[in-house]
Design an enzyme around this catalytic site. Structure first.
Site, PDB file in Angstrom:
ATOM      1  N   PRO A 118       0.829  -1.210   0.000  1.00  0.00           N
ATOM      2  CA  PRO A 118       0.000   0.000   0.000  1.00  0.00           C
ATOM      3  C   PRO A 118       0.866   1.264   0.000  1.00  0.00           C
ATOM      4  O   PRO A 118       0.549   2.257  -0.667  1.00  0.00           O
ATOM      5  CB  PRO A 118      -0.811  -0.139   1.291  1.00  0.00           C
ATOM      6  CG  PRO A 118      -0.893  -1.622   1.513  1.00  0.00           C
ATOM      7  CD  PRO A 118       0.439  -2.154   1.063  1.00  0.00           C
ATOM      8  N   TYR A 119       1.977   1.230   0.728  1.00  0.00           N
ATOM      9  CA  TYR A 119       2.916   2.362   0.718  1.00  0.00           C
ATOM     10  C   TYR A 119       3.346   2.710  -0.703  1.00  0.00           C
ATOM     11  O   TYR A 119       3.322   3.867  -1.122  1.00  0.00           O
ATOM     12  CB  TYR A 119       4.144   2.001   1.569  1.00  0.00           C
ATOM     13  CG  TYR A 119       5.341   2.884   1.343  1.00  0.00           C
ATOM     14  CD1 TYR A 119       5.427   4.141   1.938  1.00  0.00           C
ATOM     15  CD2 TYR A 119       6.395   2.462   0.525  1.00  0.00           C
ATOM     16  CE1 TYR A 119       6.533   4.943   1.712  1.00  0.00           C
ATOM     17  CE2 TYR A 119       7.495   3.269   0.300  1.00  0.00           C
ATOM     18  CZ  TYR A 119       7.563   4.507   0.896  1.00  0.00           C
ATOM     19  OH  TYR A 119       8.651   5.304   0.669  1.00  0.00           O
TER      20      TYR A 119
END
Ligand code: UGA
Length: 312
Positions: free
Chosen positions: A149-150
């Site tokens: 997700p980062y």
């Protein structure tokens, strides 16, 4: 002499960039929100060499909510390094922090800059935008399919930077950093954790089999690339900045044992969701257009990070 806005100035990379700019005679307005991802005291220590300088000003504010016009006053160029970092922590509820810090904050800053005549807007992107690929080395034009997700949020920020260049002629330049290390490295990152554990006689935890590889990049080389992008980065472009020291984690720990002159006890834990298997930058575009020439090898760089942590 120019006046730079450096966001994330109390962080690992931000504090080094600000110091370099101050050393060469520029002025820096630094912004940081001192998020609680790691201790405020460490960030204050990062800033200690800057605070006394009359050409450095610090503003504590949150880019995702604060009015940004006042901090941009008289600024010639922006170096946007503020972010919620960390690949493995970006799952679950904490994702909101990643979207706030990496997407909303970036969009708000770009909006506040779009009508200004800035010389450059440099955006800190990440090797994590690539995700897993067998097509190494990673090239700027290659597929971007993040596995964390980062990485998704860093890629979104990068796309925004390109959009503001296309639509508003804002001279944005995005830099994909490859696992940066050295003095002041964040305490959640591998080498900081390994050296700190070894110094206090604790075992380290290696995620997975340790055969994952990284193109580790020493902080001073990254600062060279950032400063060069601030001066002459071609607007609208994206660059890899990799150190050319791609090794497996196991090999890196072997090197660390030599540097520290001791055996490091290794425990193997589960591999982590969001971690890419391998990274390797093709930095030839940065070499050609930014004069990027990383010069610090892994052994020397680890020695310098070790010296720093030992002296704390
Ligand atoms: C780093 C940064 O943390 C990201 O913010 C950055 O965007 C990214 O580099 C990048 O290149 O773009 P990472 O490569 O995961 O991410 O860097 P480290 O935290 O130094 O981890 C390196 C390797 O060591 C990873 O495979 C990780 O799983 C492993 N590791 C880390 C361990 O085995 N044990 C630990 O205690 C910590």
């Amino acid at each position: 002499m120019a006046n730079y806005l450096v966001t994330g100035v109390a962080g690992f990379i931000g504090s080094h960039v600000a110091e370099r700019l101050i050393e060469r005679g520029d002025s820096v307005r630094g912004v940081d929100s001192f998020t609680n991802y790691y201790a405020r005291s460490l960030k204050e220590k990062n800033l200690s060499g800057l605070m006394e300088n009359h050409r450095f000003v610090l503003d504590e504010l949150d880019l995702s909510t604060s009015d940004l016009d006042s901090v941009l006053k008289d600024v010639d160029a922006v170096c946007h390094l503020a972010a919620q970092a960390g690949v493995r922590a970006s799952w679950g509820r904490s994702f909101e922090t990643y979207t706030d810090c990496n997407i909303t904050a970036t969009q708000r800053l770009l909006e506040a800059c779009k009508e200004r005549s800035l010389a450059r807007f440099v955006y800190a992107s990440s090797s994590s935008v690539y995700g897993d690929t067998d097509d190494l080395p990673m090239r700027e034009g290659g597929t971007t399919r993040p596995v964390s997700p980062y990485g998704v949020t860093k890629l979104a920020g990068e796309h925004l930077a390109v959009l503001y260049h296309r639509n508003y002629r804002l001279p944005t330049v995005s830099l994909r950093f490859f696992t940066v290390y050295g003095p002041r490295q964040r305490p959640d990152m591998a080498f900081n954790r390994f050296i700190s554990a070894a110094l206090s006689g604790r075992p380290i935890e290696v995620y997975g089999d340790g055969r994952q590889t990284r193109d580790f990049t020493f902080i001073d080389d990254i600062v060279d690339g950032v400063v060069s992008a601030l001066e002459k980065g071609p607007p609208g472009e994206v660059f890899n900045l990799g150190g050319g020291s791609r090794v497996s984690l196991n090999e890196a720990i072997d090197t660390l044992e030599r540097v520290m002159g001791m055996k490091i006890e290794r425990l193997h834990g589960a591999s982590q969701k969001g971690d890419v298997r391998d990274t390797l930058a093709d930095s030839s575009k940065a070499r050609a257009e930014l004069g990027f020439a990383p010069s610090v090898g892994l052994e020397e760089g680890l020695a310098r990070e070790f010296e720093w942590l030992r002296s704390l």
